[in-house]
Motif scaffolding. Structure first.
Motif, PDB file in Angstrom:
ATOM      1  N   ALA A   1       0.811  10.081   1.583  1.00 56.13           N
ATOM      2  CA  ALA A   1      -0.052  10.104   2.762  1.00 56.13           C
ATOM      3  C   ALA A   1      -0.986  11.304   2.732  1.00 56.13           C
ATOM      4  O   ALA A   1      -2.170  11.211   3.091  1.00 56.13           O
ATOM      5  CB  ALA A   1       0.802  10.113   4.026  1.00 56.13           C
TER       6      ALA A   1
ATOM      7  N   ARG B   1      -1.357   3.042   8.275  1.00 59.01           N
ATOM      8  CA  ARG B   1      -1.172   2.577   6.890  1.00 59.01           C
ATOM      9  C   ARG B   1       0.229   2.945   6.378  1.00 59.01           C
ATOM     10  O   ARG B   1       0.907   2.134   5.732  1.00 59.01           O
ATOM     11  CB  ARG B   1      -2.243   3.220   6.003  1.00 59.01           C
ATOM     12  N   VAL B   2       0.684   4.148   6.695  1.00 57.54           N
ATOM     13  CA  VAL B   2       2.014   4.587   6.255  1.00 57.54           C
ATOM     14  C   VAL B   2       3.097   3.703   6.859  1.00 57.54           C
ATOM     15  O   VAL B   2       4.023   3.250   6.164  1.00 57.54           O
ATOM     16  CB  VAL B   2       2.246   6.064   6.625  1.00 57.54           C
TER      17      VAL B   2
ATOM     18  N   LYS C   1      -2.367   4.021  -4.247  1.00 58.86           N
ATOM     19  CA  LYS C   1      -3.291   5.080  -3.845  1.00 58.86           C
ATOM     20  C   LYS C   1      -4.615   4.530  -3.312  1.00 58.86           C
ATOM     21  O   LYS C   1      -5.230   5.109  -2.426  1.00 58.86           O
ATOM     22  CB  LYS C   1      -3.553   6.013  -5.025  1.00 58.86           C
ATOM     23  N   ASP C   2      -5.036   3.376  -3.837  1.00 60.97           N
ATOM     24  CA  ASP C   2      -6.288   2.780  -3.390  1.00 60.97           C
ATOM     25  C   ASP C   2      -6.098   1.408  -2.764  1.00 60.97           C
ATOM     26  O   ASP C   2      -6.888   0.984  -1.931  1.00 60.97           O
ATOM     27  CB  ASP C   2      -7.272   2.649  -4.571  1.00 60.97           C
TER      28      ASP C   2
ATOM     29  N   GLU D   1       3.124   0.228   5.263  1.00 60.92           N
ATOM     30  CA  GLU D   1       3.789   0.220   3.953  1.00 60.92           C
ATOM     31  C   GLU D   1       5.302   0.329   4.096  1.00 60.92           C
ATOM     32  O   GLU D   1       6.057  -0.354   3.389  1.00 60.92           O
ATOM     33  CB  GLU D   1       3.244   1.368   3.107  1.00 60.92           C
TER      34      GLU D   1
ATOM     35  N   ARG E   1      -5.009  -1.660  -0.545  1.00 61.37           N
ATOM     36  CA  ARG E   1      -4.598  -1.899   0.833  1.00 61.37           C
ATOM     37  C   ARG E   1      -3.731  -3.154   0.946  1.00 61.37           C
ATOM     38  O   ARG E   1      -3.346  -3.537   2.037  1.00 61.37           O
ATOM     39  CB  ARG E   1      -5.829  -2.041   1.739  1.00 61.37           C
TER      40      ARG E   1
ATOM     41  N   TYR F   1      -3.407  11.008  -0.700  1.00 58.99           N
ATOM     42  CA  TYR F   1      -4.371   9.909  -0.669  1.00 58.99           C
ATOM     43  C   TYR F   1      -4.997   9.724   0.706  1.00 58.99           C
ATOM     44  O   TYR F   1      -5.716   8.756   0.931  1.00 58.99           O
ATOM     45  CB  TYR F   1      -3.684   8.603  -1.103  1.00 58.99           C
ATOM     46  N   ARG F   2      -4.685  10.656   1.627  1.00 56.37           N
ATOM     47  CA  ARG F   2      -5.291  10.688   2.964  1.00 56.37           C
ATOM     48  C   ARG F   2      -5.138   9.356   3.689  1.00 56.37           C
ATOM     49  O   ARG F   2      -6.109   8.728   4.117  1.00 56.37           O
ATOM     50  CB  ARG F   2      -6.771  11.084   2.870  1.00 56.37           C
ATOM     51  N   LYS F   3      -3.895   8.954   3.831  1.00 55.29           N
ATOM     52  CA  LYS F   3      -3.604   7.684   4.504  1.00 55.29           C
ATOM     53  C   LYS F   3      -3.429   7.913   5.999  1.00 55.29           C
ATOM     54  O   LYS F   3      -2.954   8.963   6.428  1.00 55.29           O
ATOM     55  CB  LYS F   3      -2.337   7.053   3.929  1.00 55.29           C
ATOM     56  N   THR F   4      -3.770   6.899   6.751  1.00 50.18           N
ATOM     57  CA  THR F   4      -3.568   6.964   8.193  1.00 50.18           C
ATOM     58  C   THR F   4      -2.105   6.674   8.515  1.00 50.18           C
ATOM     59  O   THR F   4      -1.366   6.103   7.709  1.00 50.18           O
ATOM     60  CB  THR F   4      -4.452   5.939   8.905  1.00 50.18           C
TER      61      THR F   4
ATOM     62  N   TYR G   1       4.151   3.795  -5.349  1.00 51.07           N
ATOM     63  CA  TYR G   1       3.213   4.538  -4.518  1.00 51.07           C
ATOM     64  C   TYR G   1       2.068   5.125  -5.331  1.00 51.07           C
ATOM     65  O   TYR G   1       1.020   5.453  -4.769  1.00 51.07           O
ATOM     66  CB  TYR G   1       3.956   5.613  -3.718  1.00 51.07           C
TER      67      TYR G   1
END
Length: 856
Positions: free
Chosen positions: A600, A609-610, A553-554, A613, A556, A603-606, A549
């Motif tokens: 999340a 996206r979570v 962080k960047d 993953e 996709r 790294y301000r994930k939606t 993880y």
């Protein structure tokens, strides 16, 4: 050597050239230490009989040898160290059995005391045509010794012990043969005697010179070859790379086809439909994984960054990173051996190995220009001289000598480290002012440090006879004297994490060679107990998940960009499934969820996206599990060198032995694994004489207990019986904690402000508890309730500091996710196991991370 200097100064191929340099040096180092101090190359002298040539072994004949027959051979050894006895015999397996039968070889001294014995598989003897007893012990020349073969009562195979004329054998060792108590001086059993002795000094030096010369020549040859390829074929690099990957894919495909035929079509490993299905899936997934490893770098190449530092410094960084990673890997392997120790000698030796590797890892925080100085050289000379004198005075046996050598290694390594720390210290008024500013501006870190000082004082006051208290505090204090910039902290954590994963590779290699997955037990790996296995694998998972993880962080493209990290996580989870350890399940699940949640946020994930993953991780775990199971099932059977620890005293009919068939019913099957996993235990392979297995089946039919292969360790059998008598339902009679709740209550009753000298109070039977199965209770019991509260505060601060580190600096340094993951692992493993110890992997991780977390 101008050409080498030019090659090594090539900025374009620094990584490749450094890796080749490291590889060659590592191979040479391994060969050197095998010569000395391991002493594996020896001078062998074989006293070989003259009666039976190699080509005539199968023609040996003799009378049938049964449990009623006695042949006691008298021998007089001619040299001081007997390495092996090879006894020629015939063995015919007359009845197919799931359990391989064995015979027993015994060696006696002149007083008829057994000084060596070894079990030997009938299948192995039938294949080899001889019995090879690896005695490897000192003997007294010209003294009387005897050896014999013992056949068990239930032996059903056919065995012959051929004899030959004593004069024809032509060996000075042979003497009187007692056949059923009758003296016979004319004939003897047919055997070879292999003697060995260590290399002399000149032999060691000669091999050292030869190894170094060959390694240097090979290194020069490889570098010249690469330089020639760079100059001649650079224009065709892309085409060559593509064809090399195609060739690798073809070879992998051919291997997959062979494995499919061998395992699935021909069913060489046995098993039913589900086993063959698992093998087929495993071969398919392994093939796809190999294809991914070959082609993903081709389609998704890493972005190369132009280094801003000179080539020489890049070489230095790579070497120091490599040494630090290997040191941490070997350190964790020593911690595993400590946990697995059966004797105090193993505890003492592995503690010293841990300290040696820790000192080397810390030394790699300095550049070579810093730690290669005149004082270090002087200390090395003085230390080695003192070690030779000290070790030369040890006369208490090999174990004492080994401890002395390791103690000398600890003194030398830590002396070097302390010398270099002192050389780097610069105390001035400005530095004192900066310390004052730090205290005023970083209050949380100061509170953190003060709590550690208080806790360390409590441990010291109530240490009683505990030596590990010093090991838990003093070595890690040296980290305060390093300059941990954010980049240096990231480098340290990266090497630390890779070291944990390297130790997992070493442990796995050991298990695949020596530790089969038995039908009657959950998978214990290299450890005595499943609990130890679960704790260790939870630590490995924390490192792997944190690294994964941190990389995400960047990126996709989790599957493509983090292929290796994702595969490692899936592999570790597969091993955790095999253990069926609730502690590992709990710690792993919580760690993954909390790491995903922190990632999340940081790294301000939606949410999409979570979930994406998580879905990829679940799918990777599911598809990789057949690979893990099949690997653990197949490779140990092919390696055929199982090791059983003394503490694993089980019914002999349950244990895989050397020489067993690869399709033996003693290996775990897929159907049986899932039956145990989901609580529906059945043991169709149980022998009539296996009382433990029968008891297990009877109890499990009542829904009270799942057999763990440890004779109901941790369970109260009386409680089970009472529940059965009172017609209690399964849920009412089951203790989901395996007796831990009762242990917790007993510890809580004994807690006080002061500590206790022992590890635990007395249980109902009057014996002392080994430990509390809970780090927080154990710390409070050992060092007092105040120390326990301080310890809880430290754990909470560690979790908060690790999370804050990720939120504030994790975007730049993704590896900062690892401390958070490992602190979570430690916190939850500690709920059901005793993990706070510097020589237990989870406790070591927690300790070494404290300084990193409390420093700004």
């Amino acid at each position: 050597m101008e050409f080498l200097r030019d090659i090594l100064s090539d900025q374009k191929h620094v990584k490749r050239n450094a890796n080749i340099q490291i590889l060659m040096a590592t191979l040479a180092f391994i060969l050197l230490v095998r010569v000395y101090p391991m002493g594996l190359p020896q001078i062998h002298e074989i006293s070989k009989q003259q009666a039976v040539p190699e080509s005539a072994r199968e023609e040996l004949t003799g009378e049938a040898f049964t449990t009623r027959d006695k042949k006691l051979q008298t021998v007089y050894f001619t040299q001081e160290h007997l390495y092996r006895i090879v006894l020629y015999l015939n063995c015919v397996v007359t009845k197919e059995r799931t359990v391989t039968q064995t015979i027993l070889f015994r060696l006696y001294n002149d007083a008829f005391s057994c000084i060596y014995e070894e079990e030997y598989s009938c299948l192995r003897m039938a294949k080899d045509g001889y019995l090879s007893a690896s005695v490897d012990m000192d003997v007294e020349p010209e003294q009387t010794y005897y050896y014999e073969i013992l056949v068990p009562e239930e032996f059903e195979n056919y065995i012959e012990l051929p004899i030959a004329d004593r004069g024809t054998l032509g060996q000075p060792e042979n003497s009187t043969l007692y056949i059923d108590g009758i003296i016979n001086d004319e004939v003897c059993l047919i055997a070879d005697f292999d003697y060995s002795k260590p290399l002399p000094v000149w032999g060691i030096v000669l091999r050292y010179v030869l190894i170094i010369a060959v390694s240097a020549a090979l290194y020069v040859f490889v570098m010249l070859g690469l330089d020639y390829c760079d100059r001649s074929f650079s224009a065709y690099a892309g085409v060559i790379d593509r064809y090399a990957r195609v060739a690798g894919s073809v070879l992998a495909g051919a291997g997959a086809v062979f494995l499919f035929l061998f395992c699935v079509v021909w069913n060489k490993f046995g098993g039913g439909f589900w086993d063959r299905l698992f093998y087929a899936i495993a071969i398919l997934i392994a093939g796809l994984w190999t294809a991914g490893a070959l082609w993903l770098p081709f389609f998704y190449p890493k972005k190369s960054k132009r280094a801003q530092v000179p080539v020489g410094r890049q070489f230095s960084f790579r070497w120091r990173n490599y040494i630090q990673t290997v040191s941490f890997g070997l350190l964790f392997y020593a911690l595993c051996q400590y946990v697995n120790a059966q004797r105090e000698y193993d505890h003492m030796s592995n503690t010293r190995w841990m300290l040696i590797f820790l000192a080397i890892a810390f030394l790699m925080m300095f550049s070579e220009k810093q730690f290669l100085n005149i004082l270090s050289v002087i200390w090395l000379v003085v230390g080695v001289t003192g070690a030779v004198i000290y070790c030369g005075s040890i006369t208490d046996g090999e174990n004492a000598l080994m401890i002395a050598k390791l103690t000398s290694g600890v003194v030398i390594a830590w002396g070097l480290l302390i010398i270099n720390i002192l050389l780097q210290l610069r105390v001035s008024r400005d530095s004192l002012v900066s310390v004052k500013d730090m205290v005023l501006t970083h209050v949380p870190q100061v509170i953190y440090g003060v709590l550690w000082v208080i806790f360390a004082l409590f441990m010291w006051v109530y240490r009683f006879e505990k030596v590990w208290v010093f090991t838990a505090v003093l070595p890690f204090l040296t980290m305060f004297f390093f300059r941990f910039t954010p980049a240096a902290k990231g480098r340290f954590l990266k090497n630390f994490t890779n070291g944990i994963l390297l130790s997992f590779g070493l442990v796995t290699l050991f298990c695949l060679h020596h530790r089969p997955y038995h039908y009657w037990m959950r998978y214990g790996g290299m450890f005595h107990t499943v609990a130890c296995t679960g704790m260790y694998l939870a630590v490995v998972l924390g490192a792997a998940v944190g690294k994964l993880y941190g990389r995400l962080k960047d990126s996709r493209h989790m599957l493509w960009r983090c292929f290796y990290e994702l595969s490692m996580v899936a592999c570790v989870i597969g091993f955790i499934f095999l253990t069926i350890s609730r502690t590992a399940f709990m710690a792993s699940a919580v760690t993954i969820v909390m790491v995903m949640g922190l990632a999340a946020v940081a790294y301000r994930k939606t949410l999409q996206r979570v979930l994406q993953e998580l879905g990829i991780l679940v799918v990777a775990t599911v598809v990789c599990f057949p690979v893990v199971f099949s690997t653990v099932r197949m490779i140990p059977a092919i390696a055929d060198d199982p090791i059983q620890y003394e503490i694993e005293a089980e019914n002999e009919s349950n244990v895989v032995k050397k020489g067993d068939r690869i399709n033996s019913g003693l290996y775990m099957t897929v159907e049986h694994f899932f039956a145990v996993f989901f609580g529906r235990f059945h043991n169709e392979a149980a022998e009539d004489g296996d009382a433990a297995a029968r008891m297990n089946e009877e109890v499990w039919e009542q829904g009270l207990l799942a057999y763990t292969g440890n004779d109901f360790a941790g369970m109260n059998v009386g409680q089970i019986e009472n529940a059965s008598e009172n017609n209690a339902t399964p849920e009412e009679g089951r203790d989901i904690s395996n007796g831990r709740f009762e242990i917790f209550r007993d510890y809580i009753k004994e807690l006080g402000l002061k500590g206790h000298p022992r590890m635990g109070p007395l249980e109902g039977t009057g014996s002392e508890y080994a430990h509390a199965h809970n780090s927080y209770l154990q710390v409070a019991y050992n060092f007092g309730m105040i120390a326990g509260m301080v310890f809880l505060s430290i754990c909470a601060l560690a979790l908060w500091s690790a999370a804050r580190l990720v939120v504030t600096q994790g975007r730049q340094y993704g590896i900062y996710m690892v401390p958070f993951a490992l602190v979570v692992v430690f916190g939850f493993v500690s709920l059901t196991e005793w993990a706070f110890h510097p020589c237990i992997p989870a406790g070591f991780c927690f300790l070494i991370l404290q300084v990193l977390l409390m420093r700004q």
